[in-house]
Design a protein around this motif. Sequence first.
Motif, PDB file in Angstrom:
ATOM      1  N   GLY A  74      73.486  30.684  52.946  1.00 58.73           N
ATOM      2  CA  GLY A  74      74.444  30.023  52.137  1.00 58.73           C
ATOM      3  C   GLY A  74      75.215  30.716  52.889  1.00 58.73           C
ATOM      4  O   GLY A  74      76.978  29.946  52.970  1.00 58.73           O
ATOM      5  N   ARG A  75      75.613  32.141  53.368  1.00 54.93           N
ATOM      6  CA  ARG A  75      76.906  32.457  54.413  1.00 54.93           C
ATOM      7  C   ARG A  75      77.226  31.458  55.185  1.00 54.93           C
ATOM      8  O   ARG A  75      78.511  31.650  55.656  1.00 54.93           O
ATOM      9  CB  ARG A  75      76.549  34.276  54.029  1.00 54.93           C
ATOM     10  N   GLU A  76      75.941  31.662  56.500  1.00 55.97           N
ATOM     11  CA  GLU A  76      76.089  30.844  57.111  1.00 55.97           C
ATOM     12  C   GLU A  76      77.664  29.748  57.560  1.00 55.97           C
ATOM     13  O   GLU A  76      77.853  29.828  58.273  1.00 55.97           O
ATOM     14  CB  GLU A  76      75.272  30.612  58.717  1.00 55.97           C
ATOM     15  N   SER A  77      76.156  28.753  56.618  1.00 58.77           N
ATOM     16  CA  SER A  77      77.632  27.654  55.607  1.00 58.77           C
ATOM     17  C   SER A  77      78.687  27.847  55.768  1.00 58.77           C
ATOM     18  O   SER A  77      79.372  27.249  56.212  1.00 58.77           O
ATOM     19  CB  SER A  77      76.431  27.058  55.429  1.00 58.77           C
ATOM     20  N   VAL A  78      79.455  29.029  54.496  1.00 59.07           N
ATOM     21  CA  VAL A  78      80.478  28.927  54.190  1.00 59.07           C
ATOM     22  C   VAL A  78      81.435  29.348  55.354  1.00 59.07           C
ATOM     23  O   VAL A  78      82.507  28.696  55.467  1.00 59.07           O
ATOM     24  CB  VAL A  78      80.120  29.538  52.978  1.00 59.07           C
ATOM     25  N   ALA A  79      80.509  30.365  56.019  1.00 57.63           N
ATOM     26  CA  ALA A  79      81.849  31.016  57.626  1.00 57.63           C
ATOM     27  C   ALA A  79      82.186  29.944  58.416  1.00 57.63           C
ATOM     28  O   ALA A  79      83.169  29.757  59.114  1.00 57.63           O
ATOM     29  CB  ALA A  79      80.351  32.109  58.334  1.00 57.63           C
ATOM     30  N   SER A  80      81.148  29.272  58.350  1.00 60.60           N
ATOM     31  CA  SER A  80      81.215  28.211  59.859  1.00 60.60           C
ATOM     32  C   SER A  80      82.607  26.751  59.355  1.00 60.60           C
ATOM     33  O   SER A  80      83.188  26.393  59.913  1.00 60.60           O
ATOM     34  CB  SER A  80      80.253  26.939  60.193  1.00 60.60           C
ATOM     35  N   HIS A  81      82.662  26.728  57.934  1.00 60.07           N
ATOM     36  CA  HIS A  81      83.445  25.744  56.829  1.00 60.07           C
ATOM     37  C   HIS A  81      85.025  26.574  56.439  1.00 60.07           C
ATOM     38  O   HIS A  81      85.696  25.580  55.845  1.00 60.07           O
ATOM     39  CB  HIS A  81      82.890  24.831  56.481  1.00 60.07           C
ATOM     40  N   SER A  82      84.931  27.443  57.029  1.00 62.12           N
ATOM     41  CA  SER A  82      86.065  28.114  55.774  1.00 62.12           C
ATOM     42  C   SER A  82      87.430  27.589  56.430  1.00 62.12           C
ATOM     43  O   SER A  82      87.877  27.231  57.179  1.00 62.12           O
ATOM     44  CB  SER A  82      85.748  29.731  55.949  1.00 62.12           C
ATOM     45  N   THR A  83      88.372  27.686  55.111  1.00 60.35           N
ATOM     46  CA  THR A  83      90.007  27.571  55.228  1.00 60.35           C
ATOM     47  C   THR A  83      90.224  28.727  55.898  1.00 60.35           C
ATOM     48  O   THR A  83      90.035  30.002  55.684  1.00 60.35           O
ATOM     49  CB  THR A  83      89.982  26.709  54.056  1.00 60.35           C
ATOM     50  N   LEU A  84      91.565  28.992  55.938  1.00 55.80           N
ATOM     51  CA  LEU A  84      92.677  29.786  56.016  1.00 55.80           C
ATOM     52  C   LEU A  84      92.536  30.319  54.834  1.00 55.80           C
ATOM     53  O   LEU A  84      92.558  31.483  54.202  1.00 55.80           O
ATOM     54  CB  LEU A  84      93.999  29.953  56.556  1.00 55.80           C
ATOM     55  N   LEU A  85      92.533  29.882  53.421  1.00 56.64           N
ATOM     56  CA  LEU A  85      92.611  30.287  51.889  1.00 56.64           C
ATOM     57  C   LEU A  85      91.386  31.114  52.319  1.00 56.64           C
ATOM     58  O   LEU A  85      91.219  32.327  51.146  1.00 56.64           O
ATOM     59  CB  LEU A  85      92.850  29.566  51.679  1.00 56.64           C
ATOM     60  N   ILE A  86      90.396  30.267  52.406  1.00 57.49           N
ATOM     61  CA  ILE A  86      89.242  31.161  51.638  1.00 57.49           C
ATOM     62  C   ILE A  86      89.168  32.140  53.042  1.00 57.49           C
ATOM     63  O   ILE A  86      88.511  33.840  52.803  1.00 57.49           O
ATOM     64  CB  ILE A  86      87.895  30.237  51.963  1.00 57.49           C
ATOM     65  N   SER A  87      88.920  32.453  53.907  1.00 57.63           N
ATOM     66  CA  SER A  87      89.265  33.168  55.235  1.00 57.63           C
ATOM     67  C   SER A  87      90.189  34.871  54.918  1.00 57.63           C
ATOM     68  O   SER A  87      89.769  36.046  54.778  1.00 57.63           O
ATOM     69  CB  SER A  87      89.429  32.756  56.155  1.00 57.63           C
ATOM     70  N   ARG A  88      90.826  34.564  54.443  1.00 54.24           N
ATOM     71  CA  ARG A  88      92.041  35.248  53.952  1.00 54.24           C
ATOM     72  C   ARG A  88      91.437  36.469  52.817  1.00 54.24           C
ATOM     73  O   ARG A  88      91.346  38.304  52.609  1.00 54.24           O
ATOM     74  CB  ARG A  88      93.265  35.212  53.326  1.00 54.24           C
ATOM     75  N   TRP A  89      90.582  35.568  51.815  1.00 52.37           N
ATOM     76  CA  TRP A  89      90.138  36.072  50.746  1.00 52.37           C
ATOM     77  C   TRP A  89      89.107  37.077  50.898  1.00 52.37           C
ATOM     78  O   TRP A  89      88.465  37.423  50.609  1.00 52.37           O
ATOM     79  CB  TRP A  89      89.651  34.832  49.798  1.00 52.37           C
ATOM     80  N   ASP A  90      88.121  36.469  52.283  1.00 52.96           N
ATOM     81  CA  ASP A  90      87.369  36.804  52.567  1.00 52.96           C
ATOM     82  C   ASP A  90      86.742  38.183  53.126  1.00 52.96           C
ATOM     83  O   ASP A  90      86.617  39.548  53.436  1.00 52.96           O
ATOM     84  CB  ASP A  90      86.116  35.934  53.285  1.00 52.96           C
TER      85      ASP A  90
END
Length: 191
Positions: A74-90
Amino acid sequence: MPSLLQKWLDNVGLLNAAFIYIVLYAIRPLILFPATLLTVASGLIFGPWLGTLFTIIGENASANFGFSLVRWFGRESVASHSTLLISRWDEKLKQNGLVSVMTMRLIMLPFDAVNFSCGLTSIRHRDYAIGTFIGILPSLIGFVLLGGIVAPGVHNRTLVIILSALFMLIGFGIAHYLKRRGSDEVSSETN
């Protein structure tokens, strides 16, 4: 119930029973069986001391299996659809993964939710594994000891109860300290 478990243990043998327990614990994320029940059961089946050892092995295998499974699928799918909030948390998890995972484990967030959600992030597997290993110890020991209270052959049940409560409190105390330390660092960065 304890006598039935003891009879089963006598028939199967300690090493075979430990192997079965560890394998079942490791693949447990596939069926989402509650980790806490298996942890308490190990104290009941193997006693507080061997139960702790076998659960440390099984629970860490389970956590890393769940993390790797989600990371793989699942990592690639999430990385390609992430929002700004998810990117900051990541990014925060990537930078401070060990302490973040350790804190999540110490405050006992749902076991599989932590495994799976961390697998979707870019946290280093090494940080995840070490944070999990350290973070699960207090509650793991506390729950195994809780199950071990009724295990056959346990002589000082009062001591086991006290140790169980003590390990739970230690875990919460460390989590509180880490959370407070993180809050202090954030407020000093903003000033």
